[in-house]
Design a protein around this motif. Sequence first.
Motif, PDB file in Angstrom:
ATOM      1  N   LEU A  61       0.862  -1.178   0.000  1.00  0.00           N
ATOM      2  CA  LEU A  61       0.000   0.000   0.000  1.00  0.00           C
ATOM      3  C   LEU A  61       0.898   1.226   0.000  1.00  0.00           C
ATOM      4  O   LEU A  61       2.050   1.168   0.458  1.00  0.00           O
ATOM      5  CB  LEU A  61      -0.895  -0.016   1.243  1.00  0.00           C
ATOM      6  CG  LEU A  61      -1.968  -1.104   1.253  1.00  0.00           C
ATOM      7  CD1 LEU A  61      -2.637  -1.180   2.614  1.00  0.00           C
ATOM      8  CD2 LEU A  61      -2.999  -0.839   0.165  1.00  0.00           C
ATOM      9  N   ALA A  90       3.944   2.294   2.486  1.00  0.00           N
ATOM     10  CA  ALA A  90       4.476   1.114   3.195  1.00  0.00           C
ATOM     11  C   ALA A  90       5.952   0.923   2.829  1.00  0.00           C
ATOM     12  O   ALA A  90       6.386   1.244   1.723  1.00  0.00           O
ATOM     13  CB  ALA A  90       3.672  -0.120   2.821  1.00  0.00           C
ATOM     14  N   GLY A 126      -4.791   2.828  -2.336  1.00  0.00           N
ATOM     15  CA  GLY A 126      -5.243   2.935  -0.952  1.00  0.00           C
ATOM     16  C   GLY A 126      -6.710   3.357  -0.880  1.00  0.00           C
ATOM     17  O   GLY A 126      -7.384   3.549  -1.890  1.00  0.00           O
ATOM     18  N   ASP A 176     -12.596  -0.681   5.293  1.00  0.00           N
ATOM     19  CA  ASP A 176     -11.529  -1.081   6.225  1.00  0.00           C
ATOM     20  C   ASP A 176     -11.408  -2.595   6.272  1.00  0.00           C
ATOM     21  O   ASP A 176     -12.393  -3.324   6.173  1.00  0.00           O
ATOM     22  CB  ASP A 176     -11.850  -0.566   7.638  1.00  0.00           C
ATOM     23  CG  ASP A 176     -11.809   0.954   7.684  1.00  0.00           C
ATOM     24  OD1 ASP A 176     -11.072   1.534   6.837  1.00  0.00           O
ATOM     25  OD2 ASP A 176     -12.508   1.537   8.530  1.00  0.00           O
ATOM     26  N   LEU A 177     -10.149  -3.022   6.439  1.00  0.00           N
ATOM     27  CA  LEU A 177      -9.885  -4.458   6.578  1.00  0.00           C
ATOM     28  C   LEU A 177     -10.308  -4.887   7.970  1.00  0.00           C
ATOM     29  O   LEU A 177      -9.874  -4.306   8.980  1.00  0.00           O
ATOM     30  CB  LEU A 177      -8.386  -4.732   6.368  1.00  0.00           C
ATOM     31  CG  LEU A 177      -7.938  -6.179   6.433  1.00  0.00           C
ATOM     32  CD1 LEU A 177      -8.568  -6.992   5.297  1.00  0.00           C
ATOM     33  CD2 LEU A 177      -6.418  -6.278   6.358  1.00  0.00           C
ATOM     34  N   TYR A 184     -13.566  -7.408   4.734  1.00  0.00           N
ATOM     35  CA  TYR A 184     -13.623  -5.944   4.868  1.00  0.00           C
ATOM     36  C   TYR A 184     -14.913  -5.504   5.557  1.00  0.00           C
ATOM     37  O   TYR A 184     -15.876  -6.283   5.694  1.00  0.00           O
ATOM     38  CB  TYR A 184     -13.486  -5.303   3.492  1.00  0.00           C
ATOM     39  CG  TYR A 184     -12.061  -5.429   2.964  1.00  0.00           C
ATOM     40  CD1 TYR A 184     -11.146  -4.400   3.172  1.00  0.00           C
ATOM     41  CD2 TYR A 184     -11.655  -6.575   2.296  1.00  0.00           C
ATOM     42  CE1 TYR A 184      -9.846  -4.526   2.718  1.00  0.00           C
ATOM     43  CE2 TYR A 184     -10.356  -6.702   1.839  1.00  0.00           C
ATOM     44  CZ  TYR A 184      -9.451  -5.678   2.052  1.00  0.00           C
ATOM     45  OH  TYR A 184      -8.177  -5.803   1.614  1.00  0.00           O
ATOM     46  N   SER A 203      -0.415  -8.733  -1.244  1.00  0.00           N
ATOM     47  CA  SER A 203      -0.177  -7.552  -0.406  1.00  0.00           C
ATOM     48  C   SER A 203       0.201  -7.909   1.027  1.00  0.00           C
ATOM     49  O   SER A 203       0.797  -7.085   1.730  1.00  0.00           O
ATOM     50  CB  SER A 203      -1.426  -6.665  -0.408  1.00  0.00           C
ATOM     51  OG  SER A 203      -2.525  -7.397   0.119  1.00  0.00           O
ATOM     52  N   SER A 238       0.265 -11.032   7.387  1.00  0.00           N
ATOM     53  CA  SER A 238      -0.086  -9.813   8.139  1.00  0.00           C
ATOM     54  C   SER A 238      -0.393  -8.683   7.172  1.00  0.00           C
ATOM     55  O   SER A 238       0.277  -8.524   6.141  1.00  0.00           O
ATOM     56  CB  SER A 238       1.085  -9.370   9.030  1.00  0.00           C
ATOM     57  OG  SER A 238       1.543 -10.441   9.809  1.00  0.00           O
ATOM     58  N   GLN A 239      -1.410  -7.952   7.527  1.00  0.00           N
ATOM     59  CA  GLN A 239      -1.698  -6.732   6.766  1.00  0.00           C
ATOM     60  C   GLN A 239      -2.460  -5.765   7.657  1.00  0.00           C
ATOM     61  O   GLN A 239      -3.421  -6.177   8.339  1.00  0.00           O
ATOM     62  CB  GLN A 239      -2.505  -7.051   5.498  1.00  0.00           C
ATOM     63  CG  GLN A 239      -2.691  -5.811   4.634  1.00  0.00           C
ATOM     64  CD  GLN A 239      -2.972  -6.159   3.185  1.00  0.00           C
ATOM     65  OE1 GLN A 239      -2.402  -7.109   2.655  1.00  0.00           O
ATOM     66  NE2 GLN A 239      -3.844  -5.406   2.554  1.00  0.00           N
ATOM     67  N   GLU A 240      -2.004  -4.569   7.669  1.00  0.00           N
ATOM     68  CA  GLU A 240      -2.620  -3.487   8.433  1.00  0.00           C
ATOM     69  C   GLU A 240      -2.827  -3.894   9.891  1.00  0.00           C
ATOM     70  O   GLU A 240      -3.870  -3.648  10.498  1.00  0.00           O
ATOM     71  CB  GLU A 240      -3.954  -3.059   7.797  1.00  0.00           C
ATOM     72  CG  GLU A 240      -3.787  -2.472   6.407  1.00  0.00           C
ATOM     73  CD  GLU A 240      -5.109  -2.084   5.760  1.00  0.00           C
ATOM     74  OE1 GLU A 240      -6.051  -1.783   6.496  1.00  0.00           O
ATOM     75  OE2 GLU A 240      -5.174  -2.102   4.515  1.00  0.00           O
ATOM     76  N   GLY A 241      -1.840  -4.592  10.460  1.00  0.00           N
ATOM     77  CA  GLY A 241      -1.883  -4.970  11.867  1.00  0.00           C
ATOM     78  C   GLY A 241      -2.729  -6.192  12.157  1.00  0.00           C
ATOM     79  O   GLY A 241      -2.788  -6.655  13.298  1.00  0.00           O
TER      80      GLY A 241
END
Lengths: 425, 226
Positions: free
Chosen positions: A85, A88, A156, A160-161, A187, A198, A230-233
């Motif tokens: 993203l 990143a 982006g 939200d994920l 999502y 990603s 892992s993605q976005e925590g």
Amino acid sequence: MNRDLQQRLLGEAAVRASEHPADLPRAVGAGMAAVRRKFLFGGVIAVALALALTAAFVAWRLAVIKAPPPTLESIAVTSASQALLPAATIPLTATGRYRDGSSRRLTEGVEWASSNTGVATVDGSGVVTAVAPGSVELTATLAGVSGRLALTVLRGGGPDLAGVHVSPETATMDPGGILQLLSEGSYSDGSRRNLNASALWSSSNPGIVAVDGNGLATAVAPGTATITASQEGLQGTSVITVPPAPKVATALSVTPAKLTLKEGQTARLEAVATYSDGSSATVGNVTWETTPPEPAAADVDPTGLVTARSIGNTAVVASLPGAGGQLLTARADVAVVPSVKSIEVSPVGPVQLEPSKTVQLRAVVFYSDGTKGSTVDWASSRPLIAAVDASGLVTAVARGDAEITATADGVTGNAVTIFVRGVVD
Amino acid sequence: MCELPKRRFLPSLNPLRLVLSVLAIAVVAAGWLLPELISAIPIGAGLLTLVAAVVLPAVKEIEFGLSPGFKLSPALKDREAELRSVFEQQKGDMEYCAHLLCDNPETARELLEAAWSQAASAWRGPVTPQLRVYTLCVLVRLLRKHELWMRRQGQEEAPPASLLGSLTLDERIVVVLHEFANLTFAEIAGMTDRTTPEVTGSMSRAAALTRGPSPEDKPALEEGPE
């Protein structure tokens, strides 16, 4: 000195010299012998010195001139993710493969470059920073050899994920096997999307299961490892177990390797397998056969029991499937020899002897192939009355009756009765 | 001090040896470039060639004065014949000197033979007239060692058997080498590790001791120091 005195002294010296003449040839010969010795000694020393110098030169050369480093053949560039993203950052790894077959991670001297710095930039240590959506090719160069990695920078924004899920959640892989894992993101708008490119993929133990930036897992060694995307925590995991490799038979042998049987006799052969872990054990699931198959001097049943049928030689072969579909074989050579049919002992008796007298018995052995022999074991039923030696000579010992028998291969001939009597009896 | 001729290196540097040296060094250098233990073969071959074809023949020529060439035995035979011929010419003179220097005739003979042997062994390069002086020097050195050894053994000197026997050894050496071997005082001084005044002093004392009645009433040793 006056001339008279000089002449007188010379005269005295001349007399002594004539009475004690010096041996010039011997003296010069001794001197030249010393020269010869010096020269030969010097020659030996010089040659030894030359050899020592050679050894020193070679040792010095081996110590000073190191073997040149292997030539770099290719560079593989990898990353934990192949889609980023914007904003990143992710480190890239450059691994060099050398002509001698070795490979190692390249850390120094690598030049990093981006094909489109508007999409992603890369610094001198190989850390990529995503700038704007698009595709970019990142290049690592060392000593004129380059390796490339294609990377995508995603757009982006949007929902939200909410969660990351990796499937399969558990898996079992054989050593060396590969498995494509699937990472899906759920999502906030209820949609699901593939995150394989990603997500940042990692393995809890790369020595057991390695994973690349696209979720492709490779089983390296027996054990269990957890693969995380892992993605976005948010994270999703898959637990992969690599069981120990089953041991496979690598060699087969038959015991005994040589077997001699008489007609009609049986014996059991054993097949022993040697396994990949170095152990060995008797195996029962082997296939037994004789070669040539028919007619054979002996038969073998599925359990390895060999029965001698006729005089001759044959080979018994055991077969067992080994690693990689390879058929392991081992053989035992079986020889079938004639058996004893009957034994005739003469004189047939009864024989009467006086104590201490003797009589010679003879045995004829008739074999199954029609041949004859004379090798038997002699025995007396009462050795204290009549003793018999290995040649069949019977000796009367004391008064009484005894029976002498001849035996070969379990067959006993006609018994000869010996009466031992005194002279007056 | 018995001096040998100086070593002469230049005559031994002939073109063949130079070419062989260069080739041998080139082979050693080539061996340096070969990998691993294979390098031992050219390095060893080069060094052995250098020793066998260059160093040893040069040493043979420079140190022993042997004729050039690879064969040792013929060169040694030629050298022996040459030395024997020269010593033969000097034999009478040397025997007189030996018996004048030493009263015991057997000892004189043995010392002379030893001097010849040592001179033949040590002389380097071509044979020159200096060989006679060198042989006399060795003879004197051996004589002094013999006298020293005799004194250490505690053997008493025999009563003087000749007029020269009444002189000290140093005086006797000076008288014999000067009067009979025709050496100068400077040569005698160099040969006996003494100064020229010491030698001439010895000569004067010897002249006084050996002066005796003569028909012309002249001193027996009439020649003064040089």
